[in-house]
Design a protein around this motif. Structure first.
Motif, PDB file in Angstrom:
ATOM      1  N   GLY A 143       0.802  -1.212   0.000  1.00 49.57           N
ATOM      2  CA  GLY A 143       0.000   0.000   0.000  1.00 49.57           C
ATOM      3  C   GLY A 143       0.837   1.264   0.000  1.00 49.57           C
ATOM      4  N   HIS A 172       2.571   3.037   2.303  1.00 54.36           N
ATOM      5  CA  HIS A 172       2.266   4.068   3.289  1.00 54.36           C
ATOM      6  C   HIS A 172       3.502   4.905   3.621  1.00 54.36           C
ATOM      7  CE1 HIS A 172      -1.419   1.682   5.040  1.00 54.36           C
ATOM      8  NE2 HIS A 172      -1.470   1.846   3.727  1.00 54.36           N
ATOM      9  N   SER A 181      -0.929   4.842   8.005  1.00 55.80           N
ATOM     10  CA  SER A 181      -1.233   3.460   8.398  1.00 55.80           C
ATOM     11  C   SER A 181      -2.298   3.404   9.485  1.00 55.80           C
ATOM     12  CB  SER A 181       0.032   2.756   8.886  1.00 55.80           C
ATOM     13  OG  SER A 181       1.008   2.686   7.868  1.00 55.80           O
ATOM     14  N   ASP A 240      -5.667   4.447   8.148  1.00 55.70           N
ATOM     15  CA  ASP A 240      -6.155   3.329   7.334  1.00 55.70           C
ATOM     16  C   ASP A 240      -6.736   2.240   8.234  1.00 55.70           C
ATOM     17  OD1 ASP A 240      -6.689   1.897   5.034  1.00 55.70           O
ATOM     18  OD2 ASP A 240      -4.643   1.196   4.759  1.00 55.70           O
ATOM     19  N   GLY A 293      -9.287  -0.483   6.631  1.00 54.05           N
ATOM     20  CA  GLY A 293      -8.567  -0.897   5.433  1.00 54.05           C
ATOM     21  C   GLY A 293      -7.311  -1.697   5.717  1.00 54.05           C
ATOM     22  N   PHE A 333      -7.324   9.954   1.446  1.00 48.63           N
ATOM     23  CA  PHE A 333      -8.564   9.220   1.700  1.00 48.63           C
ATOM     24  C   PHE A 333      -9.753   9.807   0.949  1.00 48.63           C
ATOM     25  CE2 PHE A 333      -5.795   7.680   4.986  1.00 48.63           C
ATOM     26  CZ  PHE A 333      -6.133   6.332   5.070  1.00 48.63           C
ATOM     27  N   ALA A 357     -12.099   1.123   1.819  1.00 48.27           N
ATOM     28  CA  ALA A 357     -11.031   1.759   2.587  1.00 48.27           C
ATOM     29  C   ALA A 357      -9.663   1.157   2.321  1.00 48.27           C
ATOM     30  CB  ALA A 357     -11.335   1.673   4.082  1.00 48.27           C
ATOM     31  N   VAL A 358      -9.614  -0.083   1.807  1.00 43.65           N
ATOM     32  CA  VAL A 358      -8.313  -0.736   1.685  1.00 43.65           C
ATOM     33  C   VAL A 358      -7.461  -0.204   0.541  1.00 43.65           C
ATOM     34  CG1 VAL A 358      -8.923  -2.910   2.785  1.00 43.65           C
ATOM     35  CG2 VAL A 358      -9.359  -2.624   0.371  1.00 43.65           C
ATOM     36  N   VAL A 412      -5.462   2.054  -0.172  1.00 43.47           N
ATOM     37  CA  VAL A 412      -4.517   3.089   0.211  1.00 43.47           C
ATOM     38  C   VAL A 412      -3.121   2.484   0.173  1.00 43.47           C
ATOM     39  CG1 VAL A 412      -3.822   4.636   2.058  1.00 43.47           C
ATOM     40  CG2 VAL A 412      -6.232   4.173   1.711  1.00 43.47           C
TER      41      VAL A 412
END
Length: 240
Positions: free
Chosen positions: A65, A67, A73, A76, A81, A142, A226-227, A229
């Motif tokens: 992802g 981050h 993180s 998320d 997510g 987001f 939401a995942v 990211v």
């Protein structure tokens, strides 16, 4: 298929290491190439960071992802997510990566491997700037995710950080891991240890405010949405 946690942690460590090396290394280069022009130094540092961050996100997002930032993180995880277990595991990988990146940058420019920064940044204006920078970064990420435009996040993150170098007096650290890493380089991009608590506190506040703003502006989004990211996770893509 979702990636196993060790692979995700390796990606977060390497991405954070390269991010810190990018920020600090370009700062050292800018300082040496333009020693008499602080504005030009900042321009060079910001441009390199913006472009490099875009590339790093594209490189590591399919694994973890991308981050590279505990604030991202944990937000998320708050949205469902990322599991809290994984978010907690990401944290030391990101911090260790940023410290390693600072050491790498120092060595690439023939400096001491570790040199503790003496650049003090602990002012009210800097603290406010870090709140604003962190809110903006997380809200932007987001918002893109929740409006179905997650594929634009790599370019948007690079553009935002590049711009925030200029519109915030703190030059937009907006990342607890990179803040800690930048202590270990007494160069243009460094931050003195005494200034770090203010920055970390401001980033936590900014993350909390961003979480509330995203919930207010984009309510009713499922954990599956939401995942994505910073780019869609493999597990999310496979489940659709």
């Amino acid at each position: 298929m979702d990636q196993p946690l060790p692979r995700k942690l390796a990606a977060e460590f390497l991405g954070s290491l390269l991010l810190a090396a990018l920020v600090i290394g370009s700062g050292i280069a800018a300082q040496r190439l333009s020693p008499a022009d602080t504005g030009l130094q900042l321009t060079e540092n910001a441009a390199a960071t913006a472009a490099g961050l875009f590339a790093l996100i594209l490189m590591f997002a399919p694994v973890s992802g991308a981050h590279f930032n505990p604030a991202v993180s944990f937000v998320d995880a708050a949205f469902g997510g990322l599991s809290w277990r994984h978010a907690l595991a990401y944290l030391p990988a990101q911090v260790a990566g940023c410290i390693g990146g600072a050491i790498l940058a120092n060595l690439m420019f023939s400096a001491s491997a570790v040199s503790i920064s003496t650049t003090h940044r602990a002012t009210a204006a800097h603290g406010l700037s870090e709140v604003v920078a962190t809110v903006g970064l997380i809200l932007m990420i987001f918002s893109l995710v929740r409006s179905g435009r997650a594929e634009r996040a790599p370019a948007a993150v690079g553009a935002y950080i590049g711009a925030a170098y200029w519109f915030t007096s703190s030059t937009s650290f907006a990342n607890p891991a990179i803040t800690i890493g930048r202590m270990f380089s007494d160069t243009f991009a460094g931050i003195a240890p005494a200034s770090v608590p203010l920055f970390l506190g401001a980033q936590v506040v900014g993350g909390g405010l961003a979480l509330l703003l995203v919930r207010t502006l984009y309510p009713g989004v499922t954990a599956a949405q939401a995942v994505d990211v910073v780019l869609p996770h493999p597990a999310a893509s496979a489940s659709r």
